[in-house]
Design a protein around this motif. Structure first.
Motif, mmCIF file in Angstrom:
data_model
loop_
_atom_site.group_PDB
_atom_site.id
_atom_site.type_symbol
_atom_site.label_atom_id
_atom_site.label_comp_id
_atom_site.label_asym_id
_atom_site.label_seq_id
_atom_site.Cartn_x
_atom_site.Cartn_y
_atom_site.Cartn_z
ATOM 1 N N GLY A 1 -1.239 1.712 11.691
ATOM 2 C CA GLY A 1 -2.409 0.834 12.436
ATOM 3 C C GLY A 1 -3.277 1.552 11.664
ATOM 4 N N MET A 2 -3.084 2.813 11.272
ATOM 5 C CA MET A 2 -4.366 4.164 10.194
ATOM 6 C C MET A 2 -4.622 3.379 9.181
ATOM 7 S SD MET A 2 -4.229 7.983 10.919
ATOM 8 C CE MET A 2 -3.810 7.869 12.609
ATOM 9 N N LEU A 3 -2.905 3.280 8.404
ATOM 10 C CA LEU A 3 -3.476 3.182 6.762
ATOM 11 C C LEU A 3 -3.610 1.380 6.220
ATOM 12 C CD1 LEU A 3 -0.405 4.975 5.527
ATOM 13 C CD2 LEU A 3 -3.051 6.052 5.500
ATOM 14 N N PRO A 4 -4.087 1.386 5.667
ATOM 15 C CA PRO A 4 -3.998 -0.059 4.777
ATOM 16 C C PRO A 4 -3.032 -0.626 4.359
ATOM 17 C CG PRO A 4 -5.713 1.499 3.968
ATOM 18 C CD PRO A 4 -5.066 2.204 4.351
ATOM 19 N N GLY A 5 -2.621 -1.938 4.922
ATOM 20 C CA GLY A 5 -1.672 -2.270 4.743
ATOM 21 C C GLY A 5 -0.678 -2.018 3.044
ATOM 22 N N SER A 6 -1.518 -1.805 2.029
ATOM 23 C CA SER A 6 -1.643 -1.745 0.725
ATOM 24 C C SER A 6 -0.648 -0.432 1.293
ATOM 25 C CB SER A 6 -2.137 -2.304 -0.368
ATOM 26 O OG SER A 6 -3.359 -1.557 -0.031
ATOM 27 N N THR A 7 -1.336 0.317 1.562
ATOM 28 C CA THR A 7 -1.264 1.856 1.498
ATOM 29 C C THR A 7 0.226 1.635 2.260
ATOM 30 O OG1 THR A 7 -3.091 2.569 0.808
ATOM 31 C CG2 THR A 7 -1.647 4.073 1.713
ATOM 32 N N TRP A 8 0.843 1.672 2.897
ATOM 33 C CA TRP A 8 1.529 1.132 3.894
ATOM 34 C C TRP A 8 2.836 1.064 3.339
ATOM 35 C CZ3 TRP A 8 3.447 4.199 7.829
ATOM 36 C CH2 TRP A 8 4.690 3.911 8.936
ATOM 37 N N GLU A 9 2.411 0.074 2.631
ATOM 38 C CA GLU A 9 3.729 -0.725 1.911
ATOM 39 C C GLU A 9 4.042 0.758 1.162
ATOM 40 O OE1 GLU A 9 2.597 -4.051 -0.417
ATOM 41 O OE2 GLU A 9 1.612 -4.807 1.995
ATOM 42 N N VAL A 10 3.363 1.298 0.552
ATOM 43 C CA VAL A 10 4.231 2.150 -0.508
ATOM 44 C C VAL A 10 5.094 3.053 0.179
ATOM 45 C CG1 VAL A 10 3.536 3.733 -2.365
ATOM 46 C CG2 VAL A 10 2.460 1.593 -2.429
ATOM 47 N N VAL A 11 3.970 4.045 1.609
ATOM 48 C CA VAL A 11 4.385 4.899 2.452
ATOM 49 C C VAL A 11 5.722 5.212 3.507
ATOM 50 C CG1 VAL A 11 2.252 6.712 1.134
ATOM 51 C CG2 VAL A 11 2.100 5.549 3.185
ATOM 52 N N GLY A 12 4.837 3.671 3.768
ATOM 53 C CA GLY A 12 5.402 3.094 5.037
ATOM 54 C C GLY A 12 7.384 3.102 4.720
ATOM 55 N N PRO A 13 7.895 3.074 3.971
ATOM 56 C CA PRO A 13 9.699 2.927 4.054
ATOM 57 C C PRO A 13 10.428 4.402 4.239
ATOM 58 C CG PRO A 13 8.846 1.552 2.888
ATOM 59 C CD PRO A 13 7.767 2.152 3.180
ATOM 60 N N GLU B 1 9.420 8.129 14.486
ATOM 61 C CA GLU B 1 9.463 6.325 14.947
ATOM 62 C C GLU B 1 7.880 6.126 15.472
ATOM 63 O OE1 GLU B 1 11.664 6.226 18.374
ATOM 64 O OE2 GLU B 1 13.010 5.646 16.558
ATOM 65 N N PRO B 2 7.096 7.504 15.659
ATOM 66 C CA PRO B 2 5.907 8.271 16.253
ATOM 67 C C PRO B 2 4.961 7.853 15.274
ATOM 68 C CG PRO B 2 7.653 9.435 17.722
ATOM 69 C CD PRO B 2 8.040 8.627 16.210
ATOM 70 N N ILE B 3 5.433 8.705 14.061
ATOM 71 C CA ILE B 3 4.838 8.843 13.006
ATOM 72 C C ILE B 3 4.652 7.512 12.247
ATOM 73 C CG2 ILE B 3 4.814 9.723 10.051
ATOM 74 C CD1 ILE B 3 6.256 11.949 10.945
ATOM 75 N N ALA B 4 5.456 6.715 11.873
ATOM 76 C CA ALA B 4 5.106 4.830 11.657
ATOM 77 C C ALA B 4 4.570 3.986 12.709
ATOM 78 C CB ALA B 4 6.782 4.233 12.120
ATOM 79 N N LEU C 1 7.647 3.263 -5.074
ATOM 80 C CA LEU C 1 7.116 3.606 -6.190
ATOM 81 C C LEU C 1 8.450 3.366 -7.334
ATOM 82 C CD1 LEU C 1 4.971 6.613 -5.353
ATOM 83 C CD2 LEU C 1 4.497 4.407 -5.999
ATOM 84 N N LEU C 2 9.355 3.569 -7.402
ATOM 85 C CA LEU C 2 10.087 2.981 -8.172
ATOM 86 C C LEU C 2 10.692 1.564 -7.516
ATOM 87 C CD1 LEU C 2 12.203 6.554 -7.817
ATOM 88 C CD2 LEU C 2 10.552 5.714 -9.427
ATOM 89 N N GLU C 3 10.723 0.784 -7.002
ATOM 90 C CA GLU C 3 11.038 -0.506 -6.818
ATOM 91 C C GLU C 3 11.198 -1.200 -8.024
ATOM 92 O OE1 GLU C 3 10.186 -1.301 -3.025
ATOM 93 O OE2 GLU C 3 11.958 -1.083 -2.168
ATOM 94 N N PRO C 4 9.912 -1.255 -8.240
ATOM 95 C CA PRO C 4 9.823 -2.166 -9.500
ATOM 96 C C PRO C 4 10.365 -1.614 -11.411
ATOM 97 C CG PRO C 4 7.771 -1.369 -9.674
ATOM 98 C CD PRO C 4 8.651 -0.342 -8.551
ATOM 99 N N ILE C 5 11.332 -0.807 -10.915
ATOM 100 C CA ILE C 5 12.093 -0.162 -12.090
ATOM 101 C C ILE C 5 13.597 0.264 -12.057
ATOM 102 C CG2 ILE C 5 10.069 0.671 -13.706
ATOM 103 C CD1 ILE C 5 11.106 3.652 -12.472
#
Length: 145
Positions: free
Chosen positions: A95-107, A87-90, A19-23
């Motif tokens: 696979g469960m979350l939409p791609g756009s959501t995973w991009e935010v929380v996955g890292p 690793e198990p959470i990731a 969420l902070l990457e843009p700034i």
């Protein structure tokens, strides 16, 4: 406190939360000072959010309980960055979350790293928030409302 934590992520971390990457304005000299800034966000987030959820609690007598719940969540989140859990959470959530959501929380789990000092800073920040809430004078008596 919250602004201090965000400032560290924006100016002194190579990999801030998505969420902070843009700034992000990372300066290599600051980012190399992990010993100076390493656990500051964990301390300041837990302190400031613990105070915030505590003073916004209703009834006011529940302020400490709300703060303890926040501290517990923050500790659990830090523990989930340990490779045993990350690793198990990731694998599960990618696979469960939409791609756009995973991009935010996955890292948080794919790039995040468990740090014992972050765990200590989280508990310390939360303990200070809890102490402030314990000794903060309550203007209204909950039982009279």
């Amino acid at each position: 406190g919250m602004l201090a934590a965000v400032a560290v992520y924006c100016f002194a971390r190579l990999y801030p939360p998505g969420l902070l990457e843009p700034i992000q304005a990372t300066h290599p000299v600051l980012a190399a000072q992990t010993f100076l800034f390493g656990s500051a966000p964990s301390f300041f987030y837990t302190l400031s959010i613990g105070l915030l959820v505590g003073v916004c609690a209703w009834p006011l007598s529940g302020a400490r309980l709300h703060c303890v719940v926040w501290i517990s969540l923050a500790v659990c989140l830090e523990l989930t960055q340990h490779p045993t859990f990350a690793e198990p959470i990731a694998a599960l959530f990618s696979g469960m979350l939409p791609g756009s959501t995973w991009e935010v929380v996955g890292p948080y789990w794919t790039r995040g790293a468990f740090d014992q000092l972050d765990l200590v800073a989280t508990v310390l920040g939360g303990s200070i928030a809890l102490a402030v809430l314990t000794y903060l004078p309550m203007e209204h008596n909950d039982e009279s409302n």
